[in-house]
Structures are given as C-alpha cells and as structure tokens.
Design a protein around this motif. Sequence first.
Motif: not given
Length: 218
Positions: A130-141
């Motif tokens: 998720a981080y690698l594919t988006s500059d806007t996603v800061l966290d992901y659960i």
Amino acid sequence: MKKQFAIIGLGRFGSSICKELYHMGHEVFAIDTDPKKLEAVSEFADHTFEGDGTDENLLQNVGIRNFDHVIVAIGDDIQASILTTLHIKDHEVPNIWVKAQNDYHHKVLEKIGADRIFHPEKEMGSRIAAYLTSDTVLDYIDLSADYSIIEMLATSKIAGKSLVDLDSRRRYGCTIIAIKEQGKVNVTPDPEKPVEKDNVLIMIGDKRDLRRFRDAEL
C-alpha cells in the motif's frame, strides 16, 4: 488497565510484541528454548523462562492458566505451534493468539480453537504494498480479506471539500470515520467543515472501494 501476557517464542515477531507490551505497562512473561533470545528481551519482560511450549509440565509449572492472554509466536516449527496451542487450550486460557506460517497452519489453528491468528509477514506485505503504490496512504490495517482501515493524507484534490461534498459512502461505498489534524483524532468531525490539506482521513471499507476513492478525480 494492566494485563498479564505470556509470549511463547521469541523470534522477531515475539520479541517485538514483548517489547511493545512491556512499554505499554503490561506484565509480560517470556518463554523460549533459546537462552540467548531470553537474555535479549530480559529488560522488556517481567519474567523469563527457558523451556519448550510443547511441554505440558512446563506450562503447568509456570501457571499458564493464570494469564489473560497467551501469544504463541513460535517460528517455523508448525507442529510445535499446534501442540503448544492445544496444550494451552487444555488449561482454559481465555485468549490464545497464534502466529500462523501459512493458510494450512491457519485452518488447523482455527479448528483447535485459537482465538486470534496472525500472519505478520503477509500483513506487513500488504502494508508495504500500500505504501509503495500510493503517496497518500499513511497506514493500513486489514480487517479481513476484503475490508481494511486506512489513514489517507488529504491532498489538494480533497482540501477545501467537506465530508458532505465528498459523500464517500454513497459515491464510493467507503466511510470516513474520523479526521486527524495536528496529531489529534476527531471521531465526530463537522460534516460541513472543509477538510484542510495534510489532514488525515481515517477510512473504512472494501479494499476496492477505498482504492476507487483514493484514485478518484474529486
């Protein structure tokens, strides 16, 4: 509220949990067959014990039934993980959380009654992707195979629009459940107030819907 945790297996996953729980003020009891691993976490555990989680006598001697939670974080030995979980179930521990190596291991753990099952490598892989594919996603659960909670940075295309304007639930099927501003989380944001650039939207929804919202030309 202070709780008692026993952690069996002190690889990277088990050691990390041990340290975090200790820093959170909980009582931590660490168990492993390797004295070097026990030594490495000794300052982050209230008690350490050298031994094998598959040994029923060991579990009885340490009073495993007295713990609120037992975390089985055994590494590559699936058989040892399963046997340890079975023995802990016999002691009627209320919460047994287990690290799974693969889907087969997960299915067996479900059948023998593990209360929560972790896939740390898989979960971390999802976060990194998720981080690698988006500059806007800061966290992901991950909540399940389909649903997630994400923290998304409000970019210029979102800034200036209110939650009413964004209408994320109707238009994209995902919900903004809170807004983080200057480190403070507001779980009851004013739906009419414009979102400011660099606010953080905390959102829940189907992964596909969250991606649609992220990629939308708002």
